[in-house]
Design an enzyme around this catalytic site. Structure first.
Site, mmCIF file in Angstrom:
data_model
loop_
_atom_site.group_PDB
_atom_site.id
_atom_site.type_symbol
_atom_site.label_atom_id
_atom_site.label_comp_id
_atom_site.label_asym_id
_atom_site.label_seq_id
_atom_site.Cartn_x
_atom_site.Cartn_y
_atom_site.Cartn_z
ATOM 1 N N HIS A 1 0.832 -1.200 0.000
ATOM 2 C CA HIS A 1 0.000 0.000 0.000
ATOM 3 C C HIS A 1 0.868 1.253 0.000
ATOM 4 C CE1 HIS A 1 -4.239 -1.346 0.624
ATOM 5 N NE2 HIS A 1 -3.601 -2.480 0.851
ATOM 6 N N PRO A 2 0.441 2.296 -0.693
ATOM 7 C CA PRO A 2 1.209 3.544 -0.736
ATOM 8 C C PRO A 2 0.994 4.377 0.523
ATOM 9 C CG PRO A 2 -0.807 3.811 -1.978
ATOM 10 C CD PRO A 2 -0.790 2.372 -1.510
ATOM 11 N N SER B 1 -6.401 3.410 -5.827
ATOM 12 C CA SER B 1 -5.858 4.253 -4.759
ATOM 13 C C SER B 1 -6.005 5.731 -5.082
ATOM 14 C CB SER B 1 -4.395 3.900 -4.506
ATOM 15 O OG SER B 1 -4.274 2.628 -3.912
ATOM 16 N N ALA C 1 -8.365 7.167 -6.857
ATOM 17 C CA ALA C 1 -9.759 7.561 -6.647
ATOM 18 C C ALA C 1 -10.095 7.621 -5.160
ATOM 19 C CB ALA C 1 -10.689 6.592 -7.359
ATOM 20 N N GLU C 2 -9.569 6.665 -4.398
ATOM 21 C CA GLU C 2 -9.867 6.621 -2.969
ATOM 22 C C GLU C 2 -9.276 7.824 -2.247
ATOM 23 O OE1 GLU C 2 -9.980 1.746 -3.031
ATOM 24 O OE2 GLU C 2 -8.209 2.807 -2.296
ATOM 25 N N GLN C 3 -8.039 8.157 -2.537
ATOM 26 C CA GLN C 3 -7.413 9.298 -1.858
ATOM 27 C C GLN C 3 -8.090 10.612 -2.271
ATOM 28 O OE1 GLN C 3 -3.248 9.530 -1.239
ATOM 29 N NE2 GLN C 3 -2.947 7.297 -1.142
ATOM 30 N N PHE D 1 0.856 3.495 6.963
ATOM 31 C CA PHE D 1 -0.433 3.701 7.616
ATOM 32 C C PHE D 1 -1.530 3.413 6.595
ATOM 33 C CE2 PHE D 1 -4.029 6.591 8.507
ATOM 34 C CZ PHE D 1 -4.386 6.124 9.772
ATOM 35 N N ALA E 1 -9.228 2.913 5.407
ATOM 36 C CA ALA E 1 -10.224 2.968 4.331
ATOM 37 C C ALA E 1 -10.714 4.399 4.224
ATOM 38 C CB ALA E 1 -11.380 2.022 4.621
ATOM 39 N N VAL E 2 -10.067 5.163 3.351
ATOM 40 C CA VAL E 2 -10.307 6.603 3.321
ATOM 41 C C VAL E 2 -11.741 6.945 2.931
ATOM 42 C CG1 VAL E 2 -7.901 7.187 2.887
ATOM 43 C CG2 VAL E 2 -9.422 6.758 0.949
#
Length: 471
Positions: A371-372, A388, A390-392, A423, A426-427
């Site tokens: 994970h980034p 990732s 889209a989620e961020q 870290f 689930a944003v």
């Protein structure tokens, strides 16, 4: 492929609104099984007499002999019971579906004429009223073909519905493969119709019932009086009607037999039930073909690529990125006993999580480190996966102030140095402020606590990703 054919999911927690005509709260459907003259008998070329569903206690088949009492009970159904039921339903203005055994229909032309004149649906109940469980597949296929032919010859039109009753594990597939039927009813697995894929074809299934059924007069435990039958039907109706009032309308099937419910003492319970439901608004009493036509119009089959039916390569291509850069999870999940229950977001998520949870700690650590960092260097360099990215962005992490970015960078460095993995959160479940608060709180955890929390967050991220692409 290790696949489980049974569907334990169905509609799940949120069944569809059937949109019954007139906004009905419940569809109550009556089936009258016409089997008289199609039962086991040496007169019909069978090896023994009938022993199923009669008032003879402990009945057994008589090999090579006619069973006069059994035959006369079946004859009662045709001679007296049918006409009593015909008067009841036509008088009440309720159309029924006949499950007609083709050979029985052929031996009862006056009853067939009455069925047609009343506008009742005559669906097929097979060629003969015999067991199919030990019938070779080729023989059963031939029997289905002959049932359709004879039914069409006797009734004048081919059957649009099918119910064998004494079926084999091949029956549903064989009847669906004919392409003949608007619906099949050899299941008891739901309160609503549903579509199933058989041989590349969408087949409508309208489940039947063995409990709201007068056959319980001839089985143990069962009904003794018409009042018991009425009370059970009433309780079922009240429960389903209340569900319909609450916004979840259903279907209620009632199964009947001429030689059973056609007896006066039993019929009294059925008549009480019909009188009872006619006192309610919003009750639809259709034939089964009416339900089938309604469902096909308002709830046509929805086609989508089902995970349990995919070959390994396609499965891994589709779902290999659900756990970040960890396609091995999808590869192993494909080898599990997948089935229709896994063709949903919740089902496939469970399969993928099983693999993740049973993996070694080293392998799970590899998933975490894949994970980034949140709002880290990869994000700035636009090197995140599409998921990732889209989620961020959903949490506004792609639009940080210089001060916010510096805070994220400091926390990322501190977290990784302490725990050995980025870290993870689930944003989509949080806004930017909530993410920062969780970051500051969790960086103080010991490694074991944080490893477990990070794994839970990875599973949650996977769940949210699956919900975007599966039902």
């Amino acid at each position: 492929m290790n696949r489980y054919p049974r569907d334990m999911r169905g509609y799940g927690a949120n069944p569809p609104d059937p949109k019954w005509p007139g906004g009905a709260k419940l569809a109550v459907q009556f089936v009258l099984n016409y089997e008289e003259g199609g039962e086991n008998s040496i007169l019909h070329g069978d090896a023994a007499s009938e022993a199923f569903l009669s008032d003879i206690a402990g009945a057994a088949m008589w090999p090579g002999q006619r069973h006069w009492n059994m035959e006369s009970i079946y004859e009662y159904g045709a001679r007296a019971g049918f006409w009593r039921l015909h008067r009841l339903f036509t008088g009440a203005g309720i159309p029924v579906t006949i499950y007609g055994v083709a050979t029985a229909l052929a031996r009862s032309p006056e009853q067939v004429a009455a069925m047609k004149q009343a506008g009742w649906e005559i669906a097929s109940h097979g060629l003969k009223w015999v067991e199919h469980k030990d019938m070779p597949e080729a023989d059963e296929r031939a029997s289905i073909t002959e049932a359709i032919r004879l039914h069409t010859e006797v009734v004048g039109t081919p059957p649009e519905g099918w119910y064998t009753g004494r079926c084999s594990c091949n029956t549903v597939a064989l009847t669906a493969q004919t392409g003949q039927f608007a619906y099949i009813s050899d299941t008891y697995d739901d309160d609503l119709p549903y579509w199933t894929r058989i041989g590349g074809r969408d087949q409508l299934v309208i489940p039947y019932t063995l409990e709201a059924n007068d056959m319980r007069f001839a089985t143990a435990p069962g009904y003794i009086t018409g009042e018991q039958f009425f009370q059970y039907l009433k309780d079922a109706f009240d429960t389903l009607y209340a569900e319909g009032e609450a916004g979840a309308p259903k279907m209620m099937s009632v199964g009947l037999h001429c030689r059973l419910i056609g007896r006066p003492g039993k019929l009294a319970g059925l008549k009480r039930f019909i009188d009872y439901i006619q006192g309610f608004d919003g009750v639809w009493t259709p034939r089964r073909i009416d339900i089938a036509r309604h469902w096909a119009e308002h709830h046509p089959p929805e086609r989508f690529d089902r995970p349990s039916e995919m070959e390994r390569e396609e499965f891994v291509t589709r779902y290999g990125g659900i756990f970040e850069h960890s396609s091995w999870i999808a590869e192993r999940a494909w080898g599990l006993e997948l089935g229709p229950a896994h063709d949903s977001a919740a089902g496939l998520h469970n399969a993928l999580c099983r693999v993740f949870r049973s993996a070694s700690e080293e392998e799970r650590l590899g998933v975490l480190t894949a994970h980034p960092d949140l709002a880290g260097k990869l994000a700035l360099a636009k090197r995140l996966t599409a998921e990732s990215t889209a989620e961020q962005a959903s949490a506004g992490l792609d639009a940080l102030t210089d001060e916010e970015r510096a805070e994220f960078t400091r926390l990322n460095d501190e977290y990784v140095e302490k725990h050995g993995f980025p870290f993870i959160i689930a944003v989509r479940d949080h806004d930017k402020a909530g993410i920062l608060d969780a970051f500051k709180r969790r960086v103080a955890h010991d490694r074991a606590t944080e490893f477990a929390d990070a794994c839970r967050q990875v599973e949650r991220i996977a769940e949210l990703r699956l919900k975007e692409i599966l039902p």
